[in-house]
Design a protein around this motif. Structure first.
Motif, PDB file in Angstrom:
ATOM      1  N   UNK A 186     -31.156 -14.712  42.488  1.00 21.97           N
ATOM      2  CA  UNK A 186     -31.280 -13.709  43.548  1.00 21.97           C
ATOM      3  C   UNK A 186     -30.859 -12.329  43.038  1.00 21.97           C
ATOM      4  N   UNK A 187     -29.741 -12.285  42.301  1.00 19.06           N
ATOM      5  CA  UNK A 187     -29.254 -11.013  41.753  1.00 19.06           C
ATOM      6  C   UNK A 187     -30.198 -10.487  40.676  1.00 19.06           C
ATOM      7  N   UNK A 188     -30.758 -11.396  39.881  1.00 23.24           N
ATOM      8  CA  UNK A 188     -31.726 -10.976  38.858  1.00 23.24           C
ATOM      9  C   UNK A 188     -32.962 -10.358  39.502  1.00 23.24           C
ATOM     10  N   UNK A 189     -33.384 -10.909  40.643  1.00 24.21           N
ATOM     11  CA  UNK A 189     -34.524 -10.351  41.362  1.00 24.21           C
ATOM     12  C   UNK A 189     -34.212  -8.944  41.877  1.00 24.21           C
ATOM     13  N   UNK A 190     -32.993  -8.763  42.385  1.00 23.10           N
ATOM     14  CA  UNK A 190     -32.587  -7.431  42.855  1.00 23.10           C
ATOM     15  C   UNK A 190     -32.604  -6.426  41.703  1.00 23.10           C
ATOM     16  N   UNK A 191     -32.085  -6.850  40.558  1.00 24.78           N
ATOM     17  CA  UNK A 191     -32.062  -5.971  39.387  1.00 24.78           C
ATOM     18  C   UNK A 191     -33.482  -5.638  38.945  1.00 24.78           C
ATOM     19  N   UNK A 192     -34.359  -6.621  38.958  1.00 25.58           N
ATOM     20  CA  UNK A 192     -35.753  -6.425  38.558  1.00 25.58           C
ATOM     21  C   UNK A 192     -36.451  -5.451  39.508  1.00 25.58           C
ATOM     22  N   UNK A 193     -36.159  -5.595  40.797  1.00 30.47           N
ATOM     23  CA  UNK A 193     -36.769  -4.727  41.799  1.00 30.47           C
ATOM     24  C   UNK A 193     -36.382  -3.270  41.591  1.00 30.47           C
ATOM     25  N   UNK A 194     -35.159  -3.026  41.160  1.00 30.95           N
ATOM     26  CA  UNK A 194     -34.650  -1.667  41.033  1.00 30.95           C
ATOM     27  C   UNK A 194     -34.824  -1.078  39.633  1.00 30.95           C
ATOM     28  N   UNK A 195     -35.510  -1.805  38.756  1.00 33.81           N
ATOM     29  CA  UNK A 195     -35.760  -1.274  37.410  1.00 33.81           C
ATOM     30  C   UNK A 195     -36.708  -0.079  37.488  1.00 33.81           C
ATOM     31  N   UNK A 196     -36.624   0.795  36.495  1.00 34.79           N
ATOM     32  CA  UNK A 196     -37.442   2.009  36.496  1.00 34.79           C
ATOM     33  C   UNK A 196     -38.875   1.746  36.040  1.00 34.79           C
ATOM     34  N   UNK A 197     -39.112   0.625  35.376  1.00 31.07           N
ATOM     35  CA  UNK A 197     -40.451   0.290  34.893  1.00 31.07           C
ATOM     36  C   UNK A 197     -40.779  -1.159  35.229  1.00 31.07           C
ATOM     37  N   UNK A 198     -42.088  -1.441  35.270  1.00 31.65           N
ATOM     38  CA  UNK A 198     -42.532  -2.808  35.522  1.00 31.65           C
ATOM     39  C   UNK A 198     -43.715  -3.106  34.608  1.00 31.65           C
ATOM     40  N   UNK A 199     -43.774  -4.315  34.100  1.00 31.91           N
ATOM     41  CA  UNK A 199     -44.859  -4.700  33.194  1.00 31.91           C
ATOM     42  C   UNK A 199     -46.100  -5.105  33.979  1.00 31.91           C
ATOM     43  N   UNK A 200     -47.260  -4.962  33.346  1.00 28.08           N
ATOM     44  CA  UNK A 200     -48.491  -5.506  33.904  1.00 28.08           C
ATOM     45  C   UNK A 200     -49.372  -5.941  32.738  1.00 28.08           C
ATOM     46  N   UNK A 201     -50.439  -6.674  33.055  1.00 28.90           N
ATOM     47  CA  UNK A 201     -51.322  -7.230  32.032  1.00 28.90           C
ATOM     48  C   UNK A 201     -52.660  -6.513  32.066  1.00 28.90           C
ATOM     49  N   UNK A 202     -53.055  -5.927  30.941  1.00 25.44           N
ATOM     50  CA  UNK A 202     -54.374  -5.280  30.803  1.00 25.44           C
ATOM     51  C   UNK A 202     -55.277  -6.207  30.003  1.00 25.44           C
ATOM     52  N   UNK A 203     -56.327  -6.720  30.622  1.00 21.37           N
ATOM     53  CA  UNK A 203     -57.249  -7.589  29.903  1.00 21.37           C
ATOM     54  C   UNK A 203     -58.120  -6.766  28.960  1.00 21.37           C
ATOM     55  N   UNK A 204     -58.456  -7.337  27.818  1.00 21.84           N
ATOM     56  CA  UNK A 204     -59.162  -6.594  26.773  1.00 21.84           C
ATOM     57  C   UNK A 204     -60.651  -6.461  27.045  1.00 21.84           C
ATOM     58  N   UNK A 205     -61.197  -7.322  27.932  1.00 19.42           N
ATOM     59  CA  UNK A 205     -62.640  -7.306  28.160  1.00 19.42           C
ATOM     60  C   UNK A 205     -62.935  -7.334  29.656  1.00 19.42           C
ATOM     61  N   UNK A 206     -64.056  -6.754  30.060  1.00 18.61           N
ATOM     62  CA  UNK A 206     -64.464  -6.841  31.469  1.00 18.61           C
ATOM     63  C   UNK A 206     -64.736  -8.286  31.863  1.00 18.61           C
ATOM     64  N   UNK A 207     -64.589  -8.577  33.138  1.00 17.35           N
ATOM     65  CA  UNK A 207     -64.932  -9.901  33.643  1.00 17.35           C
ATOM     66  C   UNK A 207     -66.456  -9.979  33.783  1.00 17.35           C
ATOM     67  N   UNK A 208     -67.105 -10.941  33.137  1.00 14.82           N
ATOM     68  CA  UNK A 208     -68.577 -11.010  33.210  1.00 14.82           C
ATOM     69  C   UNK A 208     -69.042 -11.360  34.620  1.00 14.82           C
ATOM     70  N   UNK A 209     -70.146 -10.778  35.029  1.00 14.81           N
ATOM     71  CA  UNK A 209     -70.733 -11.041  36.341  1.00 14.81           C
ATOM     72  C   UNK A 209     -72.082 -11.714  36.133  1.00 14.81           C
ATOM     73  N   UNK A 210     -72.251 -12.885  36.713  1.00 10.93           N
ATOM     74  CA  UNK A 210     -73.496 -13.630  36.551  1.00 10.93           C
ATOM     75  C   UNK A 210     -74.599 -13.015  37.411  1.00 10.93           C
ATOM     76  N   UNK A 211     -75.833 -13.223  36.997  1.00 14.49           N
ATOM     77  CA  UNK A 211     -76.959 -12.773  37.809  1.00 14.49           C
ATOM     78  C   UNK A 211     -77.312 -11.319  37.572  1.00 14.49           C
TER      79      UNK A 211
END
Length: 262
Positions: A186-211
């Motif tokens: 619970x405390x780790x979540x509070x610390x994570x919430x108040x951090x100045x930065x947050x990670x995210x995932x950037x995919x290297x390729x577009x998602x293919x669309x069929x049709x």
């Protein structure tokens, strides 16, 4: 084979979504459900809040992805946390998605809303929540999902926990075994919430669309009038409402006898 395609209905506003849902759930901004006729999601085109139409669409679509491809039924916090995690997905100009961006639409609930203790988060179902708990619960569920997905100190714990729950172990027991001291979590979540930065995932390729991309077909006037009944029927017609729905459809069909769709 065996996959169910999702039908998505875009409606004018959140109030229209609520009227379709049943007119009672003021907290509903969009919904996903399944019935013998298939899977459907109803989402608004526009909203008056930070939770825009794309966020709601991706949230509900994430529920469909989980129901289609995930192995086990999961606790409510992860069902909603996973959907919130994907709800903030954005695509750059080349179509490459960014996953795990901040859930800014949950900021009020996370920082100013009712406190959701860790044991409450891990064991409550959405139907258990008071109205004041709903937004904070969704926010905290997103926070826990994001933290356990990106934290280097807890690599592998989320997957182990989900497999444990899927094998039949009670969610709180599994959490204590895998995550350790829940008060520390619970405390780790509070610390994570108040951090100045947050990670995210950037995919290297577009998602293919069929049709061949998107085809747009305008509805006839009668088909447009019939759409609310069609959605209600896809949700699963209630016996006491069936005759009224049938009568509505008879009147629309009588007004447009050559409209095959109606």
């Amino acid at each position: 084979g065996g996959q169910v395609r999702l039908t998505v209905f875009f409606v004018r506003s959140v109030s229209t979504v609520q009227a379709i849902y049943d007119g009672k759930q003021a907290n509903v901004a969009g919904f996903y459900t399944t019935s013998p006729t298939g899977a459907l999601a109803v989402v608004p085109r526009t909203t008056s809040s930070m939770m825009d139409g794309d966020i709601i669409l991706f949230h509900e679509y994430a529920h469909h992805v989980m129901m289609q491809y995930f192995t086990f039924p999961y606790p409510a916090w992860y069902v909603e946390g996973f959907a919130e995690f994907l709800s903030t997905t954005q695509f750059d100009k080349t179509g490459k998605p960014k996953l795990g961006l901040p859930a800014k639409h949950r900021a009020y609930g996370l920082f100013l809303g009712k406190d959701i203790p860790i044991r409450r988060l891990l064991t409550a179902s959405v139907s258990d929540l008071s109205r004041a708990e709903v937004d904070p619960f969704y926010g905290r569920a997103w926070l826990a999902t994001h933290y356990l997905s990106f934290s280097p100190e807890r690599v592998g714990q989320l997957n182990t926990y989900l497999k444990s729950v899927g094998s039949g172990i009670a969610p709180q027991e599994a959490a204590q075994t895998v995550f350790g001291d829940l008060d520390r979590l619970d405390k780790d979540l509070d610390k994570y919430l108040n951090a100045s930065r947050i990670s995210y995932l950037q995919l290297a390729h577009p998602i293919p669309v069929a049709g061949n991309g998107v085809t747009i077909t305008a509805l006839s006037e009668a088909e447009g009038k019939a759409m609310p009944v069609r959605i209600a029927m896809m949700r699963g017609t209630q016996r006491e409402k069936a005759e009224a729905q049938a009568e509505t459809m008879r009147k629309i069909a009588a007004s447009a006898p050559k409209d095959l769709a109606v």
